[in-house]
Scaffold this active site. Structure first.
Site, mmCIF file in Angstrom:
data_model
loop_
_atom_site.group_PDB
_atom_site.id
_atom_site.type_symbol
_atom_site.label_atom_id
_atom_site.label_comp_id
_atom_site.label_asym_id
_atom_site.label_seq_id
_atom_site.Cartn_x
_atom_site.Cartn_y
_atom_site.Cartn_z
ATOM 1 N N LYS A 188 0.904 -0.733 0.002
ATOM 2 C CA LYS A 188 -0.300 -0.063 0.008
ATOM 3 C C LYS A 188 1.234 1.207 -0.095
ATOM 4 O O LYS A 188 1.735 1.242 0.637
ATOM 5 C CB LYS A 188 -0.735 -0.078 1.530
ATOM 6 C CG LYS A 188 -1.513 1.322 1.529
ATOM 7 C CD LYS A 188 -2.701 1.193 2.490
ATOM 8 C CE LYS A 188 -3.347 2.401 2.482
ATOM 9 N NZ LYS A 188 -4.243 2.588 3.754
ATOM 10 N N LYS B 239 -2.325 -1.596 -3.481
ATOM 11 C CA LYS B 239 -2.925 0.068 -4.141
ATOM 12 C C LYS B 239 -2.183 0.660 -4.100
ATOM 13 O O LYS B 239 -1.195 0.754 -2.796
ATOM 14 C CB LYS B 239 -4.633 -0.311 -2.664
ATOM 15 C CG LYS B 239 -4.919 0.457 -2.337
ATOM 16 C CD LYS B 239 -5.363 0.729 -0.448
ATOM 17 C CE LYS B 239 -5.863 2.097 -0.692
ATOM 18 N NZ LYS B 239 -6.771 1.597 0.666
HETATM 19 C C1 PBG Z 1 -6.843 3.681 4.940
HETATM 20 C C2 PBG Z 1 -7.887 3.633 4.131
HETATM 21 C C3 PBG Z 1 -7.412 4.441 3.154
HETATM 22 C C4 PBG Z 1 -8.106 4.147 1.839
HETATM 23 C C5 PBG Z 1 -8.809 2.681 1.653
HETATM 24 N N1 PBG Z 1 -8.297 2.570 3.372
HETATM 25 C C6 PBG Z 1 -7.097 5.614 3.143
HETATM 26 C C7 PBG Z 1 -5.230 6.432 3.624
HETATM 27 O O1 PBG Z 1 -4.575 5.427 3.419
HETATM 28 O O2 PBG Z 1 -5.285 6.727 3.850
HETATM 29 C C8 PBG Z 1 -8.214 5.048 0.406
HETATM 30 C C9 PBG Z 1 -9.315 4.117 -0.788
HETATM 31 C C10 PBG Z 1 -9.054 5.280 -1.699
HETATM 32 O O3 PBG Z 1 -8.740 6.336 -1.997
HETATM 33 O O4 PBG Z 1 -10.117 4.768 -2.363
HETATM 34 N N2 PBG Z 1 -8.183 2.767 5.796
#
Ligand code: PBG
Length: 327
Positions: free
Chosen positions: A198, A250
Site C-alpha cells: 500500500k 493499492k
Molecule cells: C485506510 C484506507 C485508505 C483508503 C482505504 N483504506 C486511506 C488511507 O490510507 O489514507 C483509500 C481508498 C481510496 O482512496 O479509495 N483506512
C-alpha cells in the site's frame, strides 16, 4: 513462399466472435468488490462530491446498495465506517456498537450469503489525529502498540460477522498479530485480506473527504514510497509468510508493475484496489466529454485484471457488473 509475412495476428481480429474466442482476459462480476461508506448520525445518504455516484450511507441506503450489488453478481463488499466521535486510540473501532461493526453485522445478515463481507482494519477513521495507529509520546506512530489495538479491532470485526478482515494499516507484523488473535479466540475461519503493498499516494484524496479524515500530516512512515517496486514484493512476501489469505496492491493503475510482480510470485489470490483518486480522474475527464466514460472504465478494470489481479476493488463495481451481465 510469398514475400509477405506468414504470421498474421490480424487473422485473429477479423470478427467479434474471433476476438471473443481469443481474448486472454475477461472481466466477471464475481471478481469485483464494492467499497461502501456507512456514516453515523445522518438521516439521508450524503453524496461525496469528488466521487460521483458514491455516498456516505445510512443503514437503509446501505442495505439497498448492498442488495443491488448482490443482485448484479458483485463478488464482495468492503465497508468503511465514518464515526461521529474520534479519540487518540480509536475506541470506536473496537466498540461492538462502533459504526463499522454495526455495518458489518448489517451486511453479514443482509447479503452475507451472496457476497464476501470485508472490513477495513485500520484506525485512521476512528483516531482524532487521523493516523492508522496509536501514537508514542514523541508523536510518531507506535508500531507494536498499534498491533495490540489491531488485535482487538480484528476480534470485534470477526464477531460482527466479517468474512475477510482488510488489514490496511501498514504496520509491520499486522497479519501475524491479527491472525494469532483470531486463532486464539477460535475465529479460525475468518480470513485476512492484507493490503500488502500500500503506497503513500496522492490518489487517496477523495477518500479522505469520504471518511472526514482528521489527518494533518502524511503517512509516509508506514505507507510505501511510490519509488519502490521491489519493496512492494518484499512487503507482500512478508504478509504471505505471516498467513495472509489474500494480498492486495493499492493503488492499482499507477502500480501495475508491482501488481504484475506480485501475481507472478505468490500463490494466494491477488487483489488490487482502484482507489478514489483513480476514479475521480476518469470521472472528471468524462464529465468534460474528453474521454468515453464507459469504455474507459471497462478498459481500466481490464488492465488491472490483465496485470494479475483476480479481485478488483472498485467504486464502479455494481455499474460495471450490470454492463458485464448485459454482454
Ligand atoms: C485506510 C484506507 C485508505 C483508503 C482505504 N483504506 C486511506 C488511507 O490510507 O489514507 C483509500 C481508498 C481510496 O482512496 O479509495 N483506512
Amino acid at each position: 513462399m510469398s514475400r509477405f509475412p506468414n504470421a498474421r495476428p490480424r487473422r485473429l481480429r477479423t470478427s467479434p466472435a474471433m476476438r471473443r474466442l481469443v481474448a486472454e482476459t475477461r472481466l466477471h462480476p464475481a471478481d469485483l468488490v464494492l467499497p461502501v461508506f456507512l456514516r453515523e448520525g445522518i438521516d439521508s445518504p450524503q453524496p461525496i462530491t469528488s466521487m460521483p455516484g458514491v455516498y456516505q450511507h445510512t443503514p437503509d441506503s446501505l442495505r439497498r446498495a448492498a442488495t443491488e450489488a448482490a443482485e448484479a453478481g458483485v463478488g464482495g463488499i468492503m465497508i468503511f465506517g465514518v464515526p461521529e466521535d474520534h479519540d487518540a486510540t480509536g475506541t470506536g473501532a473496537v466498540d461492538p456498537e462502533g459504526i463499522q461493526n454495526v455495518g458489518l453485522r448489517l451486511l453479514a445478515e443482509e447479503v452475507g450469503d451472496a457476497m464476501v463481507v470485508i472490513s477495513d482494519l485500520c484506525l485512521d477513521e476512528f483516531t482524532d489525529h487521523g493516523h492508522c495507529g496509536v501514537l508514542a509520546a514523541d508523536g510518531t506512530v507506535d508500531n507494536d502498540a498499534s498491533l495490540a489495538r489491531y488485535q482487538e479491532m480484528g476480534l470485534a470485526q470477526a464477531e460482527a460477522g466479517a468474512h475477510l478482515l482488510g488489514l490496511s494499516g501498514m504496520m509491520d507484523g499486522q497479519v501475524g498479530a491479527v491472525r494469532s488473535a483470531l486463532d486464539a479466540a477460535g475465529h479460525t475461519s475468518t480470513g485476512t485480506l492484507a493490503y500488502a503493498a500500500k503506497y503513500a499516494t496522492a490518489l487517496y484524496g477523495p477518500f479522505r473527504e469520504a471518511v472526514d479524515s482528521q489527518l494533518t500530516g502524511d503517512r509516509k512512515t508506514y505507507q510505501m514510497d511510490p519509488a519502490n517496486r521491489r519493496e512492494g514484493l518484499r512487503e507482500t512476501l512478508l504478509d504471505v509468510a505471516e498467513g495472509a489469505d489474500v494480498v492486495m496492491v493499492k493503488p492499482s493503475t499507477l502500480y501495475l508493475d508491482v501488481l504484475s510482480d506480485v501475481a507472478r510470485e505468490v500463490t494466494v489470490p491477488v487483489a488490487a484496489y482502484h482507489v478514489s483518486g483513480e476514479m475521480a480522474m476518469v470521472e472528471a475527464a468524462a464529465e468534460r466529454g474528453w474521454i468515453d466514460r464507459d469504455r474507459t472504465i471497462l478498459e481500466t478494470l481490464l488492465s488491472i485484471h490483465r496485470a494479475g489481479a483476480g479481485i478488483i476493488a472498485t467504486y464502479w463495481a455494481t455499474e460495471a457488473a450490470a454492463w458485464l451481465n448485459e454482454r
